[in-house]
Every structure is written in structure tokens, then in C-alpha cells.
Design an enzyme around this catalytic site. Structure first.
Site, PDB file in Angstrom:
ATOM      1  N   HIS A  65       0.829  -1.205   0.000  1.00  0.00           N
ATOM      2  CA  HIS A  65       0.000   0.000   0.000  1.00  0.00           C
ATOM      3  C   HIS A  65       0.867   1.261   0.000  1.00  0.00           C
ATOM      4  O   HIS A  65       1.882   1.345   0.678  1.00  0.00           O
ATOM      5  CB  HIS A  65      -1.048  -0.022   1.107  1.00  0.00           C
ATOM      6  N   ASP A 177       5.863   2.367   6.785  1.00  0.00           N
ATOM      7  CA  ASP A 177       4.553   1.726   6.635  1.00  0.00           C
ATOM      8  C   ASP A 177       3.770   2.512   5.600  1.00  0.00           C
ATOM      9  O   ASP A 177       3.242   3.570   5.918  1.00  0.00           O
ATOM     10  CB  ASP A 177       3.824   1.705   7.980  1.00  0.00           C
ATOM     11  N   GLU A 209      -5.248   1.855   2.272  1.00  0.00           N
ATOM     12  CA  GLU A 209      -5.166   0.732   3.215  1.00  0.00           C
ATOM     13  C   GLU A 209      -5.404   1.197   4.635  1.00  0.00           C
ATOM     14  O   GLU A 209      -6.065   0.525   5.429  1.00  0.00           O
ATOM     15  CB  GLU A 209      -3.786   0.053   3.099  1.00  0.00           C
ATOM     16  N   GLU A 210      -4.869   2.370   4.951  1.00  0.00           N
ATOM     17  CA  GLU A 210      -4.895   2.837   6.349  1.00  0.00           C
ATOM     18  C   GLU A 210      -6.302   3.200   6.830  1.00  0.00           C
ATOM     19  O   GLU A 210      -6.521   3.387   8.017  1.00  0.00           O
ATOM     20  CB  GLU A 210      -3.967   4.049   6.525  1.00  0.00           C
ATOM     21  N   ASP A 232       3.453  -5.886   3.860  1.00  0.00           N
ATOM     22  CA  ASP A 232       3.248  -4.741   4.752  1.00  0.00           C
ATOM     23  C   ASP A 232       4.304  -4.816   5.853  1.00  0.00           C
ATOM     24  O   ASP A 232       5.090  -5.758   5.901  1.00  0.00           O
ATOM     25  CB  ASP A 232       1.822  -4.767   5.329  1.00  0.00           C
ATOM     26  N   HIS A 319       3.826   3.964  12.775  1.00  0.00           N
ATOM     27  CA  HIS A 319       2.946   5.141  12.866  1.00  0.00           C
ATOM     28  C   HIS A 319       3.558   6.253  13.722  1.00  0.00           C
ATOM     29  O   HIS A 319       2.869   6.896  14.526  1.00  0.00           O
ATOM     30  CB  HIS A 319       1.539   4.760  13.375  1.00  0.00           C
TER      31      HIS A 319
HETATM   32 ZN   LIG Z   1       0.566  -0.626   6.565  1.00  0.00          ZN
END
Ligand SMILES: [Zn+2]
Length: 352
Positions: A65, A177, A209-210, A232, A319
Site C-alpha cells: 500500500h 509503513d 489501506e490505512e 506490509d 505510525h
Molecule cells: Zn501498513
């Protein structure tokens, strides 16, 4: 890893792509894949699909992603301060004091995420985790009029994007990510070039995706593959305070992680492991007892079902502005997926 590939990773990391605002990073992807893909298309959702040998009866989809967590400007007050909504899952404590960038039609506007200084916080406020309503985005405007010239409601915001090499083969950046996973699927496609590929190979830069695995759903529908692998990041547990009994034993530099569990087709898992063993690619194994929070989840139940695998890149501090990975891990993951694709042919059976 060759210099072009490394430069591609850096370009991915420095292109903004909050969910729903992925075009800048997709431009980077489109520009890179056209050198070795037989076909490149962008669907109406924004997914970029790069294929080699697309007419083959057995189709393999690789999904990484391209979207990253971000913010969106939702209100500008009379003094010119902006209030934001999150795009994706944020820890407000890591956002405080960060340098941010608002992406308007013309380019980048610098901002910072602020709250009042510690001296002015009440005892009660000091104990609480700040909520989004307690934070504001300061872009240096003197009033609303000036702010309106700089940003519009709905403009996306990211952390300041900056790739940083650390000691050894470690590297740090916001949105590892999943730009490192996106890099892996594109690089796997490139590494099959010049070799005899007997399946149709589709490397997909999935969007959104998030906010609910949404681009994998639309792209899987149109490609209609029998086999799919999502790439991922996963939590590296080789840093303080993370309990290996709860989260598994995953190290940076230990190689890509092959996941087992109900979200993964056992024949795909076996073939991934056999491929890694034969190619002498170091890998790690992790388990998940439920549908994972990755594109592998929607891929597995797309249409009548897809034989799905999940290959993950160990990531510390997910994140946050300082997500850390090992460049060797992503290099090995790209080798693994290219070797996997080269083993598939019409008739390869993944029925569990
Ligand atoms: Zn991810």
C-alpha cells in the site's frame, strides 16, 4: 541493493500520500515501473497496477500500500490556526511538537503541531493524553485571511518527510509503513525482468489501506488473481517494553516475516518457505489467529476467494515520525517474491 533501487525508495518516502491523496507517490511509481512493466494502468480508485506477462492464465497479485497516515485540515479559526482530523491511526503524543507539511495545490506549506507549553498546563492536563481537539496546526498565518491564502479546507497534511540513514543497514522515515512494502512489490516485478515468467505478475500500489484496506479490494476485483501476496510492515519486537510472549519474536535484520494463520493459505505459506530455503534467503515466522489488519485480509475474500500470503517487513516505532527498518530485510523480501513468482505456472495448485 543497487543505487537506482535505493533512490526509488527515497523518492517514495519523500512523496506525500495520505489516504485519498496518493497521486504524488503514484506518479513516482508510474515513472519507475514503465521501464520494465509490460503494462501499467491506474484505476478509478487510484491504484497503480504494473504487470508483466498479464495474459497468462495463472495470475499472481503482489500488493504494497502506497498510502500513509496523515491529517486533513477541517477548520481555520479567526486567528489563522488550523484544526485537523486524523487520516488513519495516530498516537497524538508522537504528533505534538512535530514539523508538518500542508500540501496545497501549489506545493508545500510548513506547519507545526502545537499545544500550550508545559508551564501553563494544569496538573490535570499534564496527566491526560491530549485529544485532537486540544491540538492545533500553526502555519505562521497572522489571521484567517492570511491562512486562507495558504491552505484550504480539505488540504492533506503529513509529517515532514525525510529519509535518514542510520548505523549499519538501518534507515528511518515517516511512512516506512508501507512504502518499504510498496518498494518490495515493485522491486520484485523488476527482478523478474529478463527471466522466464510463466504466470501473469501484477505488482499493485494499493491506495487507502490505512482507512480500511480499500484499494486492495478494488484492485483485486479487477485483476481477479488466483494467488496474492500482501507486503506490509509488522512490529519488530527487538526493542524495550514489547512482550515477545504477546507479540512474537521479530528482529530488524532477521529477514522478511512469513505469516501463518487463518488469513494465509497454507500452500502459499509452504511455497514461500520452500522458495526461501532453496534461495538461501533468511526469513522469520510469525502467527496471527485472526484476519490481519493488512491488505491480505480483503484479498483473501475477494470474489470467490484468493490463495493469499502475507510477507511482512520488521518495523520499529510504527505510525511515528521515526519508523525504522533494515534495508537488507527489504532487499531479501524482493528476492523472495521474485523467486516465488518465477516458480508459478498454469496448474500450480493452492487448494488447501
Ligand atoms: Zn501498513
Amino acid at each position: 541493493m543497487d543505487d537506482n533501487a535505493l533512490a526509488f525508495l527515497q523518492r517514495l518516502l519523500e512523496a506525500p500520500s495520505p489516504s485519498g491523496y496518493e497521486r504524488p507517490v503514484q506518479d513516482v511509481v508510474r515513472d519507475y515501473v514503465r521501464r520494465f512493466a509490460d503494462d501499467v494502468r491506474t484505476d478509478l480508485h487510484g491504484n497503480v497496477i504494473a504487470a508483466r506477462n498479464p495474459g497468462a492464465p495463472l495470475r499472481l497479485m503482489l500488493a504494497g500500500h502506497c498510502d500513509q497516515i496523515g491529517l486533513v485540515v477541517q477548520h481555520i479559526d479567526a486567528e489563522g490556526f488550523c484544526y485537523v482530523q486524523p487520516i488513519g491511526g495516530w498516537d497524538t503524543q508522537v504528533l505534538l511538537g512535530q514539523r508538518l507539511t500542508v500540501w496545497n495545490a501549489g506545493g508545500a506549506v510548513p506547519g507545526i503541531m502545537a499545544r500550550k507549553p508545559i508551564h501553563l498546563l494544569s496538573e490535570e492536563e499534564k496527566k491526560q493524553v491530549p485529544k485532537f481537539k486540544d491540538l492545533w496546526l500553526d502555519i505562521g498565518a497572522r489571521n484567517k485571511e492570511e491562512a486562507d491564502q495558504m491552505v484550504r479546507i480539505g488540504d492533506p497534511v503529513t509529517l515532514e518527510l525525510a529519509y535518514r540513514r542510520m548505523a549499519g543497514d538501518f534507515a528511518c522515515s515517516p511512512a516506512m509503513d508501507d512504502k518499504c512494502g510498496l518498494w518490495v512489490v515493485v522491486e520484485a516485478l523488476r527482478r523478474t525482468a529478463g527471466k522466464q515468467l510463466r504466470c501473469g505478475l501484477f505488482a499493485v500500489s494499493t491506495v487507502q489501506e490505512e482507512i480500511g484496506l480499500r484499494g486492495a479490494r478494488t484492485s483485486a476485483y479487477s485483476i481477479d488473481p488466483q494467488v496474492g501476496i500482501a507486503v506490509d510492515v509488522t512490529h519488530a519486537t527487538d526493542c524495550p517494553t514489547i512482550d515477545k510472549k504477546q507479540e512474537g519474536d521479530v528482529r530488524l535484520g532477521g529477514g522478511p516475516v512469513i505469516y501463518r494463520g487463518p488469513n494465509m493459505n497454507p500452500a502459499v505459506v509452504d511455497l514461500l518457505m520452500a522458495t526461501a530455503d532453496e534461495a538461501e534467503i533468511a526469513y522469520q515466522v510469525a502467527a496471527s489467529g485472526k484476519a490481519t489488519g493488512t491488505d491480505a485480509n480483503t484479498m483473501q475474500i475477494s470474489r470467490a476467494g484468493m490463495a493469499t500470503g502475507l510477507v511482512s517487513i520488521p518495523n520499529r516505532y510504527m505510525h511515528s515520525p521515526v519508523e525504522m527498518i533494515s534495508l537488507t530485510d527489504i532487499d531479501r523480501a524482493a528476492d523472495l517474491l521474485a523467486a516465488f513468482a518465477l516458480r508459478l505456472e498454469e496448474g500450480t495448485d493452492f487448494t488447501p
